[in-house]
Design a protein around this motif. Structure first.
Motif, mmCIF file in Angstrom:
data_model
loop_
_atom_site.group_PDB
_atom_site.id
_atom_site.type_symbol
_atom_site.label_atom_id
_atom_site.label_comp_id
_atom_site.label_asym_id
_atom_site.label_seq_id
_atom_site.Cartn_x
_atom_site.Cartn_y
_atom_site.Cartn_z
ATOM 1 N N VAL A 20 0.660 -0.971 -0.233
ATOM 2 C CA VAL A 20 -0.527 0.359 -0.183
ATOM 3 C C VAL A 20 0.813 1.203 -0.057
ATOM 4 C CG1 VAL A 20 -1.969 1.298 1.273
ATOM 5 C CG2 VAL A 20 -1.965 -1.277 1.089
ATOM 6 N N GLY A 21 2.273 1.120 1.100
ATOM 7 C CA GLY A 21 3.298 1.977 0.998
ATOM 8 C C GLY A 21 3.361 2.844 -0.379
ATOM 9 N N LEU A 22 3.872 1.716 -1.185
ATOM 10 C CA LEU A 22 4.570 2.072 -2.520
ATOM 11 C C LEU A 22 3.525 1.795 -3.983
ATOM 12 C CD1 LEU A 22 6.997 -1.701 -2.160
ATOM 13 C CD2 LEU A 22 7.534 0.208 -2.078
ATOM 14 N N ALA A 23 2.758 1.798 -3.070
ATOM 15 C CA ALA A 23 0.736 2.258 -4.293
ATOM 16 C C ALA A 23 1.013 4.002 -4.108
ATOM 17 C CB ALA A 23 0.258 1.502 -4.090
ATOM 18 N N ALA A 24 1.322 4.355 -2.959
ATOM 19 C CA ALA A 24 1.368 5.888 -2.176
ATOM 20 C C ALA A 24 2.376 6.120 -3.106
ATOM 21 C CB ALA A 24 1.175 5.322 -1.089
ATOM 22 N N CYS A 25 3.280 6.295 -2.698
ATOM 23 C CA CYS A 25 4.784 6.602 -3.686
ATOM 24 C C CYS A 25 4.139 7.281 -5.326
ATOM 25 C CB CYS A 25 5.663 6.153 -3.515
ATOM 26 S SG CYS A 25 5.785 6.102 -1.284
ATOM 27 N N MET A 26 3.803 5.748 -5.811
ATOM 28 C CA MET A 26 3.988 5.790 -7.050
ATOM 29 C C MET A 26 2.389 6.990 -7.608
ATOM 30 S SD MET A 26 4.023 1.645 -8.075
ATOM 31 C CE MET A 26 2.704 1.497 -10.015
ATOM 32 N N LEU A 27 1.788 6.241 -6.445
ATOM 33 C CA LEU A 27 0.754 7.582 -7.165
ATOM 34 C C LEU A 27 1.150 8.974 -6.578
ATOM 35 C CD1 LEU A 27 -2.582 5.115 -6.588
ATOM 36 C CD2 LEU A 27 -1.529 6.430 -9.406
ATOM 37 N N ALA A 28 1.398 9.287 -5.754
ATOM 38 C CA ALA A 28 1.663 10.832 -5.270
ATOM 39 C C ALA A 28 2.584 11.328 -6.347
ATOM 40 C CB ALA A 28 2.724 10.902 -4.204
ATOM 41 N N ARG A 29 3.570 10.796 -6.925
ATOM 42 C CA ARG A 29 4.423 10.289 -8.298
ATOM 43 C C ARG A 29 3.930 11.205 -9.995
ATOM 44 N NH1 ARG A 29 9.353 11.649 -7.625
ATOM 45 N NH2 ARG A 29 10.283 9.320 -6.900
ATOM 46 N N ALA A 30 3.008 10.583 -10.127
ATOM 47 C CA ALA A 30 1.913 10.573 -10.963
ATOM 48 C C ALA A 30 1.303 12.305 -10.559
ATOM 49 C CB ALA A 30 1.362 9.227 -11.050
ATOM 50 N N LEU A 31 0.971 12.231 -9.436
ATOM 51 C CA LEU A 31 0.421 13.536 -9.304
ATOM 52 C C LEU A 31 0.870 14.490 -8.921
ATOM 53 C CD1 LEU A 31 -2.556 12.536 -7.225
ATOM 54 C CD2 LEU A 31 -2.929 12.604 -9.404
ATOM 55 N N GLY A 32 2.105 14.430 -9.007
ATOM 56 C CA GLY A 32 3.076 15.023 -9.383
ATOM 57 C C GLY A 32 4.382 15.914 -8.223
ATOM 58 N N ALA A 33 3.875 15.175 -7.424
ATOM 59 C CA ALA A 33 4.375 15.681 -5.627
ATOM 60 C C ALA A 33 5.296 16.216 -6.377
ATOM 61 C CB ALA A 33 4.403 14.798 -5.175
#
Length: 359
Positions: free
Chosen positions: A194-207
């Protein structure tokens, strides 16, 4: 195309599914292949991943009570596959359609269900989670309500779909709720699937930058290998150094541990947003200095809605971003006991049970 002969043969066959007795073991049960009724579809499972909630609340011991109690059904609430039979009155999906299955079936009538949040349905008579109160995806076939199916685009794999069905959908809800964007530095505590998914999607959202925290050396190494974090942090002081002594605009706890939650709150900058995603356990903290005086907004986020999961699936397809990149182990159904054992050790990425065409 499925022929009538194939359907007739399937109707007379049995299938083997995984049951979790609650003592850190796996059992198999032979059951007839179900047939779809009104508004239902029969899905031939292609991938069914293991969730941390399954480990925490069913595999090790049965923690649920009342309406959320595990009912000795086929396990697995992260299924993805292809429709092979359709019941009466189905309105959208047809034989041959690839689908992700949203893992809760609700009453469809309460406010939460009408908003797509079947996870929050409170109807004791009709709410049932796949793999918890009704048969799930750790078997060759699954009987699903059509209204819990989401179309899987052709450029996403079945493994992608299984991961969207819970983990990626869950963190998508959390990230969009706190409105992660290019102005934000993000800290994720807990670098499991779940944490890895959060990192991936945060990157995709432009963090702007993404930091990770975990106690597992293997999971920290995996996060670095996948390049989903800019840095691994170990202490609050290190986090402050990396953020100009301010902390992170957004912190997300995916660990479900008291220490991870406390760290997330400490690392949130003034006027920042913190969201708790990881389940179980508790946390104690001094409210005034850590929350009130820092003007932090603290969110609790539980799974997601049908609409938001559909949105995520469309985004991943358009971005050509594949959740399966965090899968570290794949097993056949007969190897389910080994799959659960590895997932329960807490040092790997995602574990997926996959199915051969002849199963």
């Amino acid at each position: 195309m499925i022929t009538s002969k194939e359907t007739e043969e399937r109707n007379t066959k049995m299938m083997r599914g995984v049951i979790l007795p609650g003592n850190s073991t796996v059992e198999f049960r032979e059951l007839p292949i179900p047939q779809p009724g009104k508004g239902q579809v029969l899905v031939k499972i292609k991938a069914s991943s293991i969730c941390g909630s399954d480990i925490r609340a069913i595999y090790r011991e049965h923690l649920g009570t009342g309406d959320e109690k595990y009912r000795n059904v086929i396990a697995g609430h992260e299924p993805c596959g292809i429709i092979v039979s359709v019941g009466e009155c189905c309105k959208r999906f047809r034989i041959g359609d690839r689908v992700i299955i949203y893992h809760i079936s609700g009453c469809g009538l309460c406010w939460d269900c009408q908003q797509g949040y079947m996870i929050s349905c409170h109807s004791p008579d009709t709410r049932a989670a796949y793999g918890w109160q009704r048969d799930g995806g750790h078997a060759p076939y699954l009987l699903a309500e059509e209204n819990t199916c989401i179309a899987l685009p052709n450029n996403l794999t079945y493994d992608d779909g299984a991961l969207i069905a819970c983990g990626f959908g869950t963190v998508w809800e959390a990230l969009t709720r706190v409105n992660v964007n290019g102005k934000d530095r993000v800290l994720v505590t807990g670098l499991g699937p779940v944490g890895l998914a959060a990192c991936m999607l945060a990157r995709a959202l432009g963090a702007q930058s993404i930091f990770g925290l975990d106690i597992s050396a293997e999971r920290k190494a995996l996060a670095k290998e996948l390049k989903v974090v800019d840095a691994i942090v170990e202490t609050i002081d290190q986090t402050l150094i990396l953020t100009d002594q301010q902390g992170c605009e957004v912190t997300i706890d995916c660990s479900g541990s008291p220490q991870g939650r406390h760290f997330a709150l400490e690392a949130t900058r003034q006027w920042g947003r913190c969201v708790f995603v990881g389940e179980g356990n508790n946390v104690q903290f001094d409210v005034s200095p850590l929350l009130i005086h820092k003007q932090i907004t603290l969110y609790g986020s539980w799974v997601t809605s049908l609409g938001h999961m559909t949105e995520l699936t469309e985004r991943l397809s358009r971005w050509n971003l594949h959740p399966e990149m965090i899968v570290t182990h794949r097993f056949l159904l007969d190897e389910a006991e080994k799959a659960y054992k590895i997932a329960a050790e807490g040092h790997c990425g995602k574990v997926v049970i996959v199915f051969n065409d002849d199963e």
